[in-house]
Design an enzyme around this catalytic site. Sequence first.
Site, PDB file in Angstrom:
ATOM      1  N   GLU B 432       0.870  -1.196   0.000  1.00  0.00           N
ATOM      2  CA  GLU B 432       0.000   0.000   0.000  1.00  0.00           C
ATOM      3  C   GLU B 432       0.898   1.235   0.000  1.00  0.00           C
ATOM      4  O   GLU B 432       1.107   1.884   0.991  1.00  0.00           O
ATOM      5  CB  GLU B 432      -0.986   0.004   1.175  1.00  0.00           C
ATOM      6  CG  GLU B 432      -0.383  -0.216   2.547  1.00  0.00           C
ATOM      7  CD  GLU B 432      -1.400   0.118   3.672  1.00  0.00           C
ATOM      8  OE1 GLU B 432      -2.354   0.864   3.410  1.00  0.00           O
ATOM      9  OE2 GLU B 432      -1.203  -0.372   4.786  1.00  0.00           O
ATOM     10  N   GLU B 441       4.098   8.731  -4.501  1.00  0.00           N
ATOM     11  CA  GLU B 441       4.955   8.376  -3.362  1.00  0.00           C
ATOM     12  C   GLU B 441       5.906   7.243  -3.731  1.00  0.00           C
ATOM     13  O   GLU B 441       6.313   6.452  -2.878  1.00  0.00           O
ATOM     14  CB  GLU B 441       4.090   8.056  -2.135  1.00  0.00           C
ATOM     15  CG  GLU B 441       3.387   9.317  -1.648  1.00  0.00           C
ATOM     16  CD  GLU B 441       2.459   9.099  -0.455  1.00  0.00           C
ATOM     17  OE1 GLU B 441       2.437   7.977   0.084  1.00  0.00           O
ATOM     18  OE2 GLU B 441       1.755  10.062  -0.087  1.00  0.00           O
TER      19      GLU B 441
END
Lengths: 631, 631
Positions: B432, B441
């Site tokens: 995740e 990210e």
Amino acid sequence: MPLGQRAGDKSDSRYCGVEVLDFPAGDGLPAVLTHSLSSAFDFLLAPLVDPDYRPTPGTVLPVAASDLVLSPSQWSSHIVGKISEWIDLDSEDEQLRLDSELTLKQEIAWASHLSLQACVLPPPRRSSCANYARVVNNILQGLTNMQLWLRIPLEKSEPMDEDRDQSDIVDSWEWWNSFRLLCEHSSQLYVALDILSSLPSMNSLGRWFGEPVRAAILQTDAFLTNARGYPCLSKRHQTLLTGFFNHSVQAIISGRSNHNVSQVAEGVLSGAENHTADTPIRHTLSPYLDYIAYLYQRMDPLPEQERFEPLMDNLEAQTYETFEKDTVKYAQYQRAIAKALVDKVSDDEVSTTRTVLMVVGAGRGPLVRASLQAAEETGRKLKVYAVEKNPNAVITLHSLIKLEGWESMVTIISSDMRCWDAPEKADILVSELLGSFGDNELSPECLDGAQRFLKPDGISIPYSYTSFIQPVTASKLHNDIKAHKDIAHFETAYVVKLHRVARLAPPQPVFSFTHPNFPKATNQRYTKLQFKLPQDTGSCLVHGFAGYFDAVLYKDVHLGIEPNTCTPNMFSWFPIFFPLRKPIYIPSESPIEVHFWRCCGATKVWYEWAMMAPSPSPIHNSNGRSYWVGL
Amino acid sequence: MPLGQRAGDKSDSRYCGVEVLDFPAGDGLPAVLTHSLSSAFDFLLAPLVDPDYRPTPGTVLPVAASDLVLSPSQWSSHIVGKISEWIDLDSEDEQLRLDSELTLKQEIAWASHLSLQACVLPPPRRSSCANYARVVNNILQGLTNMQLWLRIPLEKSEPMDEDRDQSDIVDSWEWWNSFRLLCEHSSQLYVALDILSSLPSMNSLGRWFGEPVRAAILQTDAFLTNARGYPCLSKRHQTLLTGFFNHSVQAIISGRSNHNVSQVAEGVLSGAENHTADTPIRHTLSPYLDYIAYLYQRMDPLPEQERFEPLMDNLEAQTYETFEKDTVKYAQYQRAIAKALVDKVSDDEVSTTRTVLMVVGAGRGPLVRASLQAAEETGRKLKVYAVEKNPNAVITLHSLIKLEGWESMVTIISSDMRCWDAPEKADILVSELLGSFGDNELSPECLDGAQRFLKPDGISIPYSYTSFIQPVTASKLHNDIKAHKDIAHFETAYVVKLHRVARLAPPQPVFSFTHPNFPKATNQRYTKLQFKLPQDTGSCLVHGFAGYFDAVLYKDVHLGIEPNTCTPNMFSWFPIFFPLRKPIYIPSESPIEVHFWRCCGATKVWYEWAMMAPSPSPIHNSNGRSYWVGL
């Protein structure tokens, strides 16, 4: 070897380069350079890297010549690098895009290592050049001295996109405009224009005079042949090239020779074996260079006032002496005063009537002299009051009057005109308080104060004045102002010679003042102007507005710098430039609407200005926060 | 008295004001205020100066009430000043212009003296509002706290210019846009919208949700009458008003009562003699207030995640706890893992096959739990490696496993996944690592590294993810960023709740990534997008782009925040906002073209972006100079 000696020309337009079409493999470059220099070219536009190279991990960049084959000064003075033309940063082919990005960065890094002054980037190939601009912008962020010249064809172009209509033709200026907007108007990004045989309209060409064009690359195909078999250019090409010379643009000759004039004298550079040291072979492009040099030398010498480009900030100091010698200006004043004297005093009254004339702001006396000469010329009797607040000028004035024997006619008043209590009222009030924009040096306020000495039927010389503006492309001025990195400099008007500027539409009047101002009306003004660009201009970028004035001294005697009506051979005033914080893109045929305000506060006078169409800008110089004249 | 108690609503939309139409001469203002407050209105929009006043030298400004008749807190909490409506700063009549400028400045100075929070400026009257904007901009430069609300009619308007065609109808948003551009997006300049009986299209209205609207002035003429004779609003008006309440806009009721409901209970404020202290006379506009309060109270309570508006800079800290509780997210992961387990292991193999699953970035264990629950649910045997580099999280993970008795199934690897040397290869890799924009990210780079533990036929969960953007009007975000006074903040993307934002066109996909990435392809991306706004939107201003992501976890199980497909009741991600350094005006029906790049360097990953149409912007964040993620 420069194209010629042209009095006063210190610009780069004296130099002419030649494009090297074939990759000089091995150590061919020094030979090509020597041959070109000896043929009177000044520099080469030369490929730096083998055009067959594609990036491969682990390979050494196949450069044209190691940095040791030429001296550092040869590299930097005589070589402009030519970036490989196969690069295609906006291709749909991702691998080609990535290879192009890598190669472009490698070649620029190599050119930097060689300390070249400039590299020429190949023309955009696609209707969109966003990725090309992005990569160049990345490179520009890290470049300290080198310039990049984006090569742009000087005609409408068909991009090579696979999915485009054939009818989709791009105005090549739009490529340049997108490119430089994406690159934030980088001051190291320039244009090199390819001049081909067909030319767009003059209005369309005119836009480039306000853009940072460094080189005009003349294709041999653009040349015609004269009766004797030599290359020459069409009238329109000649006009364009002269225009470029006047805007410090240098020529580069490119292409294969189409004019094999006088084979004997010329020879061909093929192997270079069949010539001796005494009879060097002529360059195949020499006839073109000869013609360019001929055009250059044929130009008029620069007029004296064109020979220096004043810095924005210390204009007054540099032009102080010049102002005093502006005989044309004082001749116009003399004509106006003479006409006023004749109107005031009929021939019958000549012997009985003495006209009272006041010069407010007499300085060292040029207007006193003009007044007395006008009186002599018309046979009118005159009494002159010369009011001057600068005590140093007053000293000079006293000597002048003594020297000329004018004591009986001239009274010197050493005083600020605002404080003086005049012993009598004047028939004629003469002043020279005008600035480049007419009212910008407070002439209206000063004359409103001085008119209390004027008889109700008195005459003011000047009688009226009007400011004018016109929208301009002025990329260099914009970048000069941007270098200050603040808003205040973009909200200041500059008195400056407009050199590299494109004038986009005829000037229009802004503010008018008439004197005397009985009964006294406000000197605040508000004017909206709409400019329509000629249809064939195309789109353009407006960096600001050039300002001028025209003054009616008396009746038909005027004085001014408005380009269409300007007084010839007068050099007391340069234009004024009102910048825009952000240059505004004007789509083809869109009208430009601009609003100008003259604002008067208790202690200062200032201008505010804003674009309204095609899109509103911020109000510039709100409350006179950046630029004003103190009362 | 606020409109009602709505859980979580701390915004100004709780308050409702009333416009005072008649000038309260003498000391009438305190009585009007007392009556209105006792009738449950919260504040007055009241004229400050006699509307018959015109500037005359030497006269005292005829104000509605001296500053002493109300206390300082009454002035500041309960009075919004209404500037005289006769002022006409763009009139052709110069004297009227100058009188208007003087009066406007006097009234604002008086309002500042009273410490009012805001003044309402009358609507522009002419097609051009340049001089009005200039004077307001002058005033804004000197204003410290007070807000100015420009009143704008919420419908197309006919300017009162003498020389205009009757057919020239102005989109009132254009007035506002010109005005605020001329005033440089001043953060003290707001809008007060007059809501009339007719409304433009919803797309056109929607633009206002991104603008700094402070008040919706509801005209009594805009109300309908219900079966019982009471005022009510049309469905479209109700939707609009609810929209405004949700965007912190407060209502003001204005006009004469058209609904004289229940005379007995209500009475009329006429002289105020015929009532006793015990039975205060109802305000004539009370029925309208009642209806507005009813609409307000009928709204759904704010969902919990809507109740706080995180500051841009410390989002992570504030939402840390929230992330852990996002059960919807882990339920989706569990569904995806279950489907993958069933695909990997047929029912026949259940007893003989043990699936190897690696959680990279296991944190405190939510994905470990989801994996084991999926195994239990599907009856598959599972071996889990939980890789986590944060030693503090590893401690929690150890406790969890002991507590749950998972020791036989779970191996904890306290290591950075980039360094770990896995003892065996995995069938399933679960992570995740997604940000609000999907890949922002470094999920692509991390998973490219981790896929070396994955079998050639292994499954990555998520399988793929795509980022999305849409153009938005976001005046408040723009001003928040502008307050930093640098370029870097305009080249940074912000994870932020999009509250006062107008979404101008449906989101479109930007970058997609698929895992595993065999053979490893570049994670650089380049995408061009074109947005077409609905025809009936009109022109608008784009301040930047709202960004989202959608991820395919496995087959039909997805997870995301893209508004059209977003997973309900999930609150781990806010949208991301990519600003533009300069807001771009989009003429009606012009397409918007924007280019986005994902760039990968040796030590960092970053985005660059630029508008290409209607006009090119600078390339934002060149070389990742302002905003990047380190590798």
